[in-house]
Scaffold this motif. Structure first.
Motif, PDB file in Angstrom:
ATOM      1  N   GLY A   2      15.740  26.069  -3.003  1.00  0.00           N
ATOM      2  CA  GLY A   2      15.389  26.497  -4.321  1.00  0.00           C
ATOM      3  C   GLY A   2      15.989  25.730  -5.564  1.00  0.00           C
ATOM      4  O   GLY A   2      15.407  25.529  -6.450  1.00  0.00           O
ATOM      5  N   ILE A   3      17.367  25.538  -5.232  1.00  0.00           N
ATOM      6  CA  ILE A   3      17.963  24.975  -6.631  1.00  0.00           C
ATOM      7  C   ILE A   3      17.545  23.455  -6.828  1.00  0.00           C
ATOM      8  O   ILE A   3      17.419  22.966  -7.882  1.00  0.00           O
ATOM      9  N   GLU A   4      17.171  22.746  -5.787  1.00  0.00           N
ATOM     10  CA  GLU A   4      16.790  21.433  -5.873  1.00  0.00           C
ATOM     11  C   GLU A   4      15.255  21.366  -6.422  1.00  0.00           C
ATOM     12  O   GLU A   4      14.900  20.683  -7.301  1.00  0.00           O
ATOM     13  N   LYS A   5      14.622  22.155  -5.828  1.00  0.00           N
ATOM     14  CA  LYS A   5      13.114  22.325  -6.392  1.00  0.00           C
ATOM     15  C   LYS A   5      13.003  22.677  -7.920  1.00  0.00           C
ATOM     16  O   LYS A   5      12.495  21.962  -8.793  1.00  0.00           O
ATOM     17  N   PHE A   6      13.977  23.687  -8.341  1.00  0.00           N
ATOM     18  CA  PHE A   6      14.245  24.008  -9.693  1.00  0.00           C
ATOM     19  C   PHE A   6      14.453  22.903 -10.627  1.00  0.00           C
ATOM     20  O   PHE A   6      13.851  22.618 -11.638  1.00  0.00           O
ATOM     21  N   PHE A   7      15.431  21.970 -10.138  1.00  0.00           N
ATOM     22  CA  PHE A   7      16.008  20.873 -10.905  1.00  0.00           C
ATOM     23  C   PHE A   7      15.131  19.826 -11.022  1.00  0.00           C
ATOM     24  O   PHE A   7      14.568  19.136 -11.961  1.00  0.00           O
ATOM     25  N   ARG A   8      14.441  19.517  -9.967  1.00  0.00           N
ATOM     26  CA  ARG A   8      13.170  18.590  -9.939  1.00  0.00           C
ATOM     27  C   ARG A   8      11.995  18.774 -10.659  1.00  0.00           C
ATOM     28  O   ARG A   8      11.317  17.790 -11.290  1.00  0.00           O
ATOM     29  N   THR A   9      11.431  19.901 -10.883  1.00  0.00           N
ATOM     30  CA  THR A   9      10.225  20.298 -11.185  1.00  0.00           C
ATOM     31  C   THR A   9      10.440  21.187 -12.519  1.00  0.00           C
ATOM     32  O   THR A   9       9.598  21.381 -13.281  1.00  0.00           O
ATOM     33  N   GLY A  10      11.379  21.919 -12.578  1.00  0.00           N
ATOM     34  CA  GLY A  10      11.499  22.815 -13.476  1.00  0.00           C
ATOM     35  C   GLY A  10      10.619  24.037 -13.474  1.00  0.00           C
ATOM     36  O   GLY A  10      10.791  24.702 -14.331  1.00  0.00           O
ATOM     37  N   GLU A  27      18.140  28.974 -17.721  1.00  0.00           N
ATOM     38  CA  GLU A  27      18.257  27.998 -18.768  1.00  0.00           C
ATOM     39  C   GLU A  27      19.876  27.315 -18.643  1.00  0.00           C
ATOM     40  O   GLU A  27      20.086  26.193 -18.701  1.00  0.00           O
ATOM     41  N   LYS A  28      20.678  28.186 -18.328  1.00  0.00           N
ATOM     42  CA  LYS A  28      22.073  27.599 -18.067  1.00  0.00           C
ATOM     43  C   LYS A  28      22.248  26.759 -16.786  1.00  0.00           C
ATOM     44  O   LYS A  28      22.759  25.706 -16.958  1.00  0.00           O
ATOM     45  N   LEU A  29      21.558  27.210 -15.945  1.00  0.00           N
ATOM     46  CA  LEU A  29      21.475  26.250 -14.632  1.00  0.00           C
ATOM     47  C   LEU A  29      20.954  24.947 -14.788  1.00  0.00           C
ATOM     48  O   LEU A  29      21.206  23.948 -14.262  1.00  0.00           O
ATOM     49  N   SER A  30      19.840  24.907 -15.607  1.00  0.00           N
ATOM     50  CA  SER A  30      18.982  23.751 -15.961  1.00  0.00           C
ATOM     51  C   SER A  30      20.278  22.831 -16.843  1.00  0.00           C
ATOM     52  O   SER A  30      20.366  21.404 -16.487  1.00  0.00           O
ATOM     53  N   LEU A  31      20.948  23.299 -17.796  1.00  0.00           N
ATOM     54  CA  LEU A  31      22.131  22.375 -18.433  1.00  0.00           C
ATOM     55  C   LEU A  31      23.053  21.902 -17.468  1.00  0.00           C
ATOM     56  O   LEU A  31      23.502  20.876 -17.394  1.00  0.00           O
ATOM     57  N   GLN A  32      23.667  22.861 -16.397  1.00  0.00           N
ATOM     58  CA  GLN A  32      24.576  22.442 -15.519  1.00  0.00           C
ATOM     59  C   GLN A  32      24.074  21.428 -14.542  1.00  0.00           C
ATOM     60  O   GLN A  32      24.950  20.560 -14.181  1.00  0.00           O
ATOM     61  N   LEU A  33      22.807  21.587 -14.086  1.00  0.00           N
ATOM     62  CA  LEU A  33      22.333  20.522 -13.072  1.00  0.00           C
ATOM     63  C   LEU A  33      22.187  19.218 -13.666  1.00  0.00           C
ATOM     64  O   LEU A  33      22.256  18.256 -13.194  1.00  0.00           O
ATOM     65  N   PHE A  34      21.449  19.250 -15.009  1.00  0.00           N
ATOM     66  CA  PHE A  34      21.439  18.082 -15.791  1.00  0.00           C
ATOM     67  C   PHE A  34      22.930  17.288 -15.921  1.00  0.00           C
ATOM     68  O   PHE A  34      23.144  16.058 -15.755  1.00  0.00           O
ATOM     69  N   VAL A  86      25.047  20.846  -3.420  1.00  0.00           N
ATOM     70  CA  VAL A  86      25.016  21.561  -4.507  1.00  0.00           C
ATOM     71  C   VAL A  86      24.449  23.102  -3.953  1.00  0.00           C
ATOM     72  O   VAL A  86      23.498  23.105  -3.154  1.00  0.00           O
ATOM     73  N   ASP A  87      25.077  24.083  -4.405  1.00  0.00           N
ATOM     74  CA  ASP A  87      24.702  25.606  -3.691  1.00  0.00           C
ATOM     75  C   ASP A  87      24.800  26.480  -4.947  1.00  0.00           C
ATOM     76  O   ASP A  87      25.820  26.313  -5.871  1.00  0.00           O
ATOM     77  N   TYR A  88      23.835  27.565  -5.267  1.00  0.00           N
ATOM     78  CA  TYR A  88      24.009  28.430  -6.244  1.00  0.00           C
ATOM     79  C   TYR A  88      24.090  29.628  -5.324  1.00  0.00           C
ATOM     80  O   TYR A  88      23.253  30.083  -4.636  1.00  0.00           O
ATOM     81  N   GLN A  89      25.158  30.346  -5.594  1.00  0.00           N
ATOM     82  CA  GLN A  89      25.406  31.569  -4.864  1.00  0.00           C
ATOM     83  C   GLN A  89      26.161  32.779  -5.540  1.00  0.00           C
ATOM     84  O   GLN A  89      26.829  32.449  -6.576  1.00  0.00           O
ATOM     85  N   ASP A  90      26.027  33.817  -4.931  1.00  0.00           N
ATOM     86  CA  ASP A  90      26.986  35.028  -5.330  1.00  0.00           C
ATOM     87  C   ASP A  90      28.054  34.874  -4.701  1.00  0.00           C
ATOM     88  O   ASP A  90      28.135  35.243  -3.452  1.00  0.00           O
TER      89      ASP A  90
END
Length: 92
Positions: A2-10, A27-34, A86-90
């Motif tokens: 999910g995080i890679e797909k989000f970064f690559r495609t938005g 929005e914040k994740l997008s900035l961090q991944l960039f 890269v991992d997005y996690q609680d």
């Protein structure tokens, strides 16, 4: 992932809070991944204080963490000049 797909495609289509990226974090994740995409080392990340960038220890020595929101973290490591694992996690 999910995080890679989000970064690559938005794309936010199909994002579900329990199974993917929480829309309020997009929005914040997008900035961090960039920022991660441009970085060649942790020192290249001039992260705002609210991101709470810090190295991890114990079993995760060599990995880094950035605060997204609440208990949610973006964790990652560097291999040479590439960001990996890269991992997005609680986190807590």
């Amino acid at each position: 992932m999910g995080i890679e797909k989000f970064f690559r495609t938005g794309s936010k289509a199909g994002i579900q809070p329990k199974h993917g990226i929480q829309p309020k974090h997009a929005e914040k994740l997008s900035l961090q991944l960039f920022a991660l995409n441009r970085a060649k080392s942790p020192q290249d990340l001039s992260a705002p204080a609210g991101w709470n960038l810090h190295p991890l220890s114990g079993e995760l020595t060599g990995h880094w963490s950035m605060k997204v929101s609440g208990n949610w973290r973006l964790t990652f490591a560097f291999e040479d000049e590439d960001v990996i694992l890269v991992d997005y996690q609680d986190y807590h």
